[in-house]
Design a protein around this motif. Structure first.
Motif, short mmCIF file in Angstrom:
data_model
loop_
_atom_site.label_atom_id
_atom_site.label_comp_id
_atom_site.label_asym_id
_atom_site.label_seq_id
_atom_site.Cartn_x
_atom_site.Cartn_y
_atom_site.Cartn_z
N THR A 232 0.84 -1.19 0.00
CA THR A 232 0.00 0.00 0.00
C THR A 232 0.88 1.25 0.00
O THR A 232 2.11 1.17 0.11
CB THR A 232 -0.92 -0.01 1.23
OG1 THR A 232 -0.12 -0.12 2.42
CG2 THR A 232 -1.88 -1.19 1.17
N PHE A 283 -3.71 -0.93 -5.33
CA PHE A 283 -3.41 -0.95 -3.89
C PHE A 283 -2.34 0.08 -3.53
O PHE A 283 -2.35 0.62 -2.41
CB PHE A 283 -2.95 -2.35 -3.46
CG PHE A 283 -4.08 -3.29 -3.15
CD1 PHE A 283 -4.89 -3.08 -2.04
CD2 PHE A 283 -4.34 -4.39 -3.96
CE1 PHE A 283 -5.94 -3.95 -1.74
CE2 PHE A 283 -5.38 -5.26 -3.68
CZ PHE A 283 -6.19 -5.03 -2.57
N ARG A 286 -3.45 3.91 -2.14
CA ARG A 286 -4.00 4.29 -0.84
C ARG A 286 -3.20 3.60 0.27
O ARG A 286 -2.48 2.63 0.03
CB ARG A 286 -5.48 3.87 -0.73
CG ARG A 286 -6.38 4.56 -1.74
CD ARG A 286 -7.83 4.23 -1.46
NE ARG A 286 -8.73 4.79 -2.46
CZ ARG A 286 -10.05 4.72 -2.40
NH1 ARG A 286 -10.65 4.11 -1.38
NH2 ARG A 286 -10.79 5.25 -3.36
N THR A 287 -3.39 4.09 1.49
CA THR A 287 -2.71 3.49 2.63
C THR A 287 -3.41 2.21 3.07
O THR A 287 -4.55 1.93 2.66
CB THR A 287 -2.68 4.46 3.82
OG1 THR A 287 -4.02 4.65 4.30
CG2 THR A 287 -2.07 5.80 3.43
N ARG A 288 -2.74 1.48 3.93
CA ARG A 288 -3.35 0.25 4.45
C ARG A 288 -4.63 0.53 5.20
O ARG A 288 -5.64 -0.19 5.02
CB ARG A 288 -2.35 -0.47 5.36
CG ARG A 288 -2.79 -1.86 5.77
CD ARG A 288 -1.85 -2.45 6.81
NE ARG A 288 -1.96 -1.75 8.08
CZ ARG A 288 -1.28 -2.10 9.19
NH1 ARG A 288 -0.43 -3.11 9.14
NH2 ARG A 288 -1.43 -1.41 10.31
N TRP A 291 -7.46 1.31 2.72
CA TRP A 291 -8.00 0.11 2.08
C TRP A 291 -8.78 -0.74 3.09
O TRP A 291 -9.80 -1.35 2.72
CB TRP A 291 -6.88 -0.71 1.46
CG TRP A 291 -6.38 -0.17 0.16
CD1 TRP A 291 -5.12 0.26 -0.13
CD2 TRP A 291 -7.14 0.02 -1.03
NE1 TRP A 291 -5.05 0.70 -1.43
CE2 TRP A 291 -6.27 0.56 -2.02
CE3 TRP A 291 -8.47 -0.21 -1.39
CZ2 TRP A 291 -6.69 0.86 -3.30
CZ3 TRP A 291 -8.90 0.09 -2.67
CH2 TRP A 291 -8.02 0.62 -3.62
#
Length: 366
Positions: A232, A283, A286-288, A291
């Protein structure tokens, strides 16, 4: 009304101190309520041990090289239900603590042996570690990316799943059989056997033609783009396990790729590299946490990849109490769970006050 203490409350276990797999198996027994007395050697078992693996025990220190120390351990074995040792084959016998000596004093004793290679076979007397046991068992070769060397999964497969957990299962089965026969037996738990057992599914898949390719090219080993991990924007990772069509459709919707006419057919391995590239591009945008929010409440089988330090804070784990604090350490809670005899929360190991104190307690009727 639940009776806290665990389903093994009243079961007495003597554990000769050892390394990873034996302590883990005895930790499981202690978690489930067994009274585990660990016989430590002066100076400890060798390599530094994790305090987590020794939770739930009482500890006595005994010099097994002295006749008096051996006699003390035999007295404990005489009043125990289970005896666990993790020496190389023949060592316990040379000490005078082999199955015959212990079961002569206590025919009902379940004598459990934890080794890497087992009690017989060409490698039985050889030294080894997890990576070697899983290599010979066929459990290491399938692990890793396509075109790269096999990658050892820490020491989880051999030491803990194929070793300590197998030991606990063997002990429980032998205790159950003892209720019918009235006598104990020897349990030979070998990490090479347990690691091989864990590959049963792979052997079945291969025989059915559903595991056709080399390492890293199959459905569940990172070959399929819909069963993999993706980086990510913040350096984290998301795990994707969208095997079924409905979950795959939800994955595409979450990524904003549903209806894209240029996406290859997911069931055609020839298009997997393209799918993987498209998924990776999305993926990475965006950041973890972002998501995680996108897929929250959506059955797409997409989850954040958490570190061991992060896992206790996940809302699901908090709600279930999957982790507990033992002393000053956060550790996984006992598992599985029982409706009528739930396990007590584990406690750090503690001094038993000597062999004599344990024997006085164990002389009392149960």
């Amino acid at each position: 009304m639940p009776q806290r203490g665990g389903p093994l409350a009243g079961v007495r276990v003597v554990e000769l101190a050892g390394l990873a797999p034996g302590p883990f198996g005895c930790m499981v027994l202690a978690d489930l309520g067994a009274d585990v007395v660990c016989v430590d050697r002066p100076g400890g078992p060798g390599l530094p041990q994790s305090a987590a693996l020794r939770r739930g025990r009482r500890v006595v220190t005994v010099d097994l090289r002295s006749p008096g120390g051996v006699a003390d351990v035999l007295r404990l074995a005489g009043r125990a239900d289970v005896f666990v040792e993790g020496f190389r084959p023949g060592v316990a016998e040379r000490l005078g603590l082999g199955p015959q000596e212990c079961r002569d004093r206590n025919p009902r004793l379940v004598y459990a042996r934890m080794t890497g290679w087992g009690q017989d076979g060409p490698l039985a007397g050889r030294a080894g570690h997890d990576i070697g046991y899983i290599a010979v068992a066929g459990a290491l070769e399938p692990l890793g990316r396509a075109g790269q060397a096999p990658h050892a999964p820490i020491n989880l497969l051999g030491d803990f799943a194929g070793g300590g957990m197998l030991l606990a299962v063997g002990v429980l089965a032998a205790l159950l059989e003892r209720e019918r026969s009235g006598v104990g037996q020897v349990v030979d738990a070998a990490m090479v056997d347990g690691s091989a057992l864990l590959t049963t599914f792979l052997h079945g898949m291969a025989a059915e033609g559903r595991w056709p390719g080399p390492r890293g090219t199959n459905l569940l080993d990172g070959g399929a783009p819909f069963y993999d991990t993706y980086a990510t924007a913040d350096g984290g990772f998301m795990a994707v396990g969208a095997l079924e069509p409905q979950f795959y459709a939800a994955l595409l919707a979450g990524l904003g790729l549903d209806g894209d006419p240029e996406l290859p057919d997911r069931d055609d391995p020839a298009g997997w590299d393209t799918l993987r590239r498209r998924f990776a591009e999305r993926f990475a945008q965006r950041t973890r946490d972002e998501w995680s929010e996108v897929f929250a409440g959506v059955d797409a089988c997409v989850t954040p990849v958490l570190s061991p330090a992060e896992a206790p804070g996940h809302p699901h784990n908090r709600a279930r109490g999957t982790f507990v604090t033992v002393g000053d350490q956060v550790q996984p809670a006992p598992a599985p769970r029982f409706s009528r005899t739930p396990a007590a929360e584990p406690v750090p190991e503690r001094d038993a006050g000597g062999v004599a104190a344990v024997l006085r307690e164990w002389e009392a009727p149960r």
